[in-house]
Write a protein that holds these residues in place. Sequence first.
Motif, PDB file in Angstrom:
ATOM      1  N   LEU A   9       0.801  -1.220   0.000  1.00  0.00           N
ATOM      2  CA  LEU A   9       0.000   0.000   0.000  1.00  0.00           C
ATOM      3  C   LEU A   9       0.834   1.269   0.000  1.00  0.00           C
ATOM      4  CD1 LEU A   9      -2.993  -0.737   2.376  1.00  0.00           C
ATOM      5  CD2 LEU A   9      -3.081  -0.150  -0.044  1.00  0.00           C
ATOM      6  N   LYS A  10       2.042   1.199   0.527  1.00  0.00           N
ATOM      7  CA  LYS A  10       2.884   2.395   0.589  1.00  0.00           C
ATOM      8  C   LYS A  10       3.024   3.052  -0.776  1.00  0.00           C
ATOM      9  CE  LYS A  10       5.683   1.385   4.628  1.00  0.00           C
ATOM     10  NZ  LYS A  10       7.018   1.084   5.126  1.00  0.00           N
ATOM     11  N   GLY A  11       3.112   2.267  -1.813  1.00  0.00           N
ATOM     12  CA  GLY A  11       3.297   2.799  -3.151  1.00  0.00           C
ATOM     13  C   GLY A  11       2.029   3.292  -3.825  1.00  0.00           C
ATOM     14  N   VAL A  12       0.864   2.893  -3.318  1.00  0.00           N
ATOM     15  CA  VAL A  12      -0.375   3.248  -4.008  1.00  0.00           C
ATOM     16  C   VAL A  12      -1.360   4.045  -3.157  1.00  0.00           C
ATOM     17  CG1 VAL A  12      -0.240   1.303  -5.613  1.00  0.00           C
ATOM     18  CG2 VAL A  12      -1.491   1.039  -3.477  1.00  0.00           C
ATOM     19  N   LEU A  13      -1.080   4.208  -1.886  1.00  0.00           N
ATOM     20  CA  LEU A  13      -2.027   4.879  -1.000  1.00  0.00           C
ATOM     21  C   LEU A  13      -2.309   6.316  -1.436  1.00  0.00           C
ATOM     22  CD1 LEU A  13      -3.828   4.555   1.424  1.00  0.00           C
ATOM     23  CD2 LEU A  13      -1.919   5.224   2.881  1.00  0.00           C
ATOM     24  N   GLU A  14      -1.304   7.000  -1.932  1.00  0.00           N
ATOM     25  CA  GLU A  14      -1.496   8.366  -2.397  1.00  0.00           C
ATOM     26  C   GLU A  14      -2.547   8.413  -3.512  1.00  0.00           C
ATOM     27  OE1 GLU A  14       1.631  10.919  -4.590  1.00  0.00           O
ATOM     28  OE2 GLU A  14       1.921  11.271  -2.445  1.00  0.00           O
ATOM     29  N   GLY A  15      -2.448   7.513  -4.465  1.00  0.00           N
ATOM     30  CA  GLY A  15      -3.416   7.453  -5.550  1.00  0.00           C
ATOM     31  C   GLY A  15      -4.810   7.092  -5.055  1.00  0.00           C
ATOM     32  N   ILE A  16      -4.884   6.189  -4.091  1.00  0.00           N
ATOM     33  CA  ILE A  16      -6.176   5.800  -3.523  1.00  0.00           C
ATOM     34  C   ILE A  16      -6.839   6.995  -2.848  1.00  0.00           C
ATOM     35  CG2 ILE A  16      -7.289   4.374  -1.754  1.00  0.00           C
ATOM     36  CD1 ILE A  16      -5.093   2.239  -2.355  1.00  0.00           C
ATOM     37  N   SER A  78      -9.950  19.046  -1.800  1.00  0.00           N
ATOM     38  CA  SER A  78     -10.559  18.751  -3.096  1.00  0.00           C
ATOM     39  C   SER A  78      -9.450  18.685  -4.137  1.00  0.00           C
ATOM     40  CB  SER A  78     -11.611  19.800  -3.465  1.00  0.00           C
ATOM     41  OG  SER A  78     -11.047  21.089  -3.497  1.00  0.00           O
ATOM     42  N   LEU A  79      -9.684  17.882  -5.136  1.00  0.00           N
ATOM     43  CA  LEU A  79      -8.690  17.689  -6.182  1.00  0.00           C
ATOM     44  C   LEU A  79      -8.620  18.929  -7.065  1.00  0.00           C
ATOM     45  CD1 LEU A  79      -6.965  15.165  -6.730  1.00  0.00           C
ATOM     46  CD2 LEU A  79      -8.581  14.551  -8.502  1.00  0.00           C
ATOM     47  N   ASN A  80      -7.425  19.415  -7.325  1.00  0.00           N
ATOM     48  CA  ASN A  80      -7.259  20.521  -8.265  1.00  0.00           C
ATOM     49  C   ASN A  80      -6.772  19.952  -9.605  1.00  0.00           C
ATOM     50  OD1 ASN A  80      -4.479  20.073  -7.997  1.00  0.00           O
ATOM     51  ND2 ASN A  80      -4.200  21.758  -6.537  1.00  0.00           N
ATOM     52  N   ALA A  81      -6.504  20.823 -10.570  1.00  0.00           N
ATOM     53  CA  ALA A  81      -6.110  20.361 -11.911  1.00  0.00           C
ATOM     54  C   ALA A  81      -4.824  19.541 -11.869  1.00  0.00           C
ATOM     55  CB  ALA A  81      -5.955  21.555 -12.851  1.00  0.00           C
ATOM     56  N   ARG A  82      -3.861  19.997 -11.089  1.00  0.00           N
ATOM     57  CA  ARG A  82      -2.592  19.261 -10.987  1.00  0.00           C
ATOM     58  C   ARG A  82      -2.811  17.876 -10.369  1.00  0.00           C
ATOM     59  NH1 ARG A  82       2.872  21.699  -8.185  1.00  0.00           N
ATOM     60  NH2 ARG A  82       4.191  19.907  -8.620  1.00  0.00           N
ATOM     61  N   GLY A  83      -3.648  17.820  -9.337  1.00  0.00           N
ATOM     62  CA  GLY A  83      -3.969  16.539  -8.714  1.00  0.00           C
ATOM     63  C   GLY A  83      -4.736  15.632  -9.652  1.00  0.00           C
ATOM     64  N   GLY A  84      -5.621  16.221 -10.464  1.00  0.00           N
ATOM     65  CA  GLY A  84      -6.362  15.431 -11.442  1.00  0.00           C
ATOM     66  C   GLY A  84      -5.442  14.804 -12.477  1.00  0.00           C
ATOM     67  N   ALA A  85      -4.462  15.579 -12.935  1.00  0.00           N
ATOM     68  CA  ALA A  85      -3.490  15.052 -13.895  1.00  0.00           C
ATOM     69  C   ALA A  85      -2.656  13.939 -13.252  1.00  0.00           C
ATOM     70  CB  ALA A  85      -2.582  16.175 -14.397  1.00  0.00           C
ATOM     71  N   TYR A  86      -2.275  14.152 -11.997  1.00  0.00           N
ATOM     72  CA  TYR A  86      -1.504  13.131 -11.272  1.00  0.00           C
ATOM     73  C   TYR A  86      -2.340  11.860 -11.127  1.00  0.00           C
ATOM     74  CZ  TYR A  86       1.296  10.915  -7.642  1.00  0.00           C
ATOM     75  OH  TYR A  86       2.051  10.032  -6.924  1.00  0.00           O
ATOM     76  N   ASP A  88      -4.824  10.853 -13.057  1.00  0.00           N
ATOM     77  CA  ASP A  88      -4.922  10.211 -14.375  1.00  0.00           C
ATOM     78  C   ASP A  88      -3.679   9.368 -14.662  1.00  0.00           C
ATOM     79  OD1 ASP A  88      -7.395  11.395 -14.824  1.00  0.00           O
ATOM     80  OD2 ASP A  88      -6.596  12.992 -16.105  1.00  0.00           O
ATOM     81  N   GLU A  89      -2.523   9.923 -14.347  1.00  0.00           N
ATOM     82  CA  GLU A  89      -1.274   9.182 -14.551  1.00  0.00           C
ATOM     83  C   GLU A  89      -1.212   7.962 -13.639  1.00  0.00           C
ATOM     84  OE1 GLU A  89       3.518   9.883 -14.071  1.00  0.00           O
ATOM     85  OE2 GLU A  89       2.251  11.611 -14.499  1.00  0.00           O
ATOM     86  N   PHE A  90      -1.657   8.123 -12.404  1.00  0.00           N
ATOM     87  CA  PHE A  90      -1.698   6.990 -11.464  1.00  0.00           C
ATOM     88  C   PHE A  90      -2.529   5.848 -12.040  1.00  0.00           C
ATOM     89  CE2 PHE A  90      -4.149   4.736  -8.216  1.00  0.00           C
ATOM     90  CZ  PHE A  90      -3.131   4.180  -7.452  1.00  0.00           C
ATOM     91  N   TRP A  91      -3.743   6.171 -12.543  1.00  0.00           N
ATOM     92  CA  TRP A  91      -4.606   5.124 -13.089  1.00  0.00           C
ATOM     93  C   TRP A  91      -3.984   4.468 -14.324  1.00  0.00           C
ATOM     94  CZ3 TRP A  91      -7.221   3.116  -9.674  1.00  0.00           C
ATOM     95  CH2 TRP A  91      -8.039   3.807  -8.795  1.00  0.00           C
ATOM     96  N   GLU A  92      -3.304   5.249 -15.138  1.00  0.00           N
ATOM     97  CA  GLU A  92      -2.632   4.692 -16.313  1.00  0.00           C
ATOM     98  C   GLU A  92      -1.538   3.701 -15.877  1.00  0.00           C
ATOM     99  OE1 GLU A  92       0.113   6.313 -19.959  1.00  0.00           O
ATOM    100  OE2 GLU A  92      -1.493   7.613 -19.231  1.00  0.00           O
ATOM    101  N   GLY A  95      -3.104   0.557 -14.369  1.00  0.00           N
ATOM    102  CA  GLY A  95      -3.583  -0.346 -15.405  1.00  0.00           C
ATOM    103  C   GLY A  95      -2.448  -1.156 -16.013  1.00  0.00           C
ATOM    104  N   PHE A  96      -1.326  -0.497 -16.281  1.00  0.00           N
ATOM    105  CA  PHE A  96      -0.163  -1.182 -16.827  1.00  0.00           C
ATOM    106  C   PHE A  96       0.316  -2.267 -15.871  1.00  0.00           C
ATOM    107  CE2 PHE A  96       4.444  -1.637 -17.007  1.00  0.00           C
ATOM    108  CZ  PHE A  96       4.637  -1.988 -18.338  1.00  0.00           C
ATOM    109  N   LEU A  97       0.508  -1.891 -14.596  1.00  0.00           N
ATOM    110  CA  LEU A  97       0.993  -2.859 -13.602  1.00  0.00           C
ATOM    111  C   LEU A  97       0.007  -4.004 -13.405  1.00  0.00           C
ATOM    112  CD1 LEU A  97       2.474  -0.477 -10.897  1.00  0.00           C
ATOM    113  CD2 LEU A  97       3.744  -2.050 -12.379  1.00  0.00           C
ATOM    114  N   SER A  98      -1.255  -3.663 -13.319  1.00  0.00           N
ATOM    115  CA  SER A  98      -2.286  -4.679 -13.109  1.00  0.00           C
ATOM    116  C   SER A  98      -2.305  -5.691 -14.254  1.00  0.00           C
ATOM    117  CB  SER A  98      -3.644  -3.996 -12.971  1.00  0.00           C
ATOM    118  OG  SER A  98      -4.668  -4.934 -12.835  1.00  0.00           O
TER     119      SER A  98
END
Length: 110
Positions: A9-16, A78-86, A88-92, A95-98
Amino acid sequence: MARQMTEMLKGVLEGIVLAIISGQPSYGYQIRARLQELGFADIAEGTVYALLVRIEQRGLVAVAKTPSEKGPPRKVYSLNARGGAYLDEFWELWGFLSDRITQLRQGAAS
């Protein structure tokens, strides 16, 4: 198994957490409660608050202070534009890792 889950979880908690915030602006207690609803009951309260400080310092969230019935005002994230871009990259990347992990697992089963 709990230790292994904590390490993973240490590596993914931020994205969660960013994904939780993207759904609805939230304060720390709400975020922790949502994590528990999702089955992440072992995540310490201090871990969540430390992570919120980090994502705020990195400029991934907007913060508004709202009055609280008890104690000092709450910080609502609340998520701002920079957080939204981050996010999006997290989900990408997720998906690759999964996909690769699924391929490895299926290959090991055959």
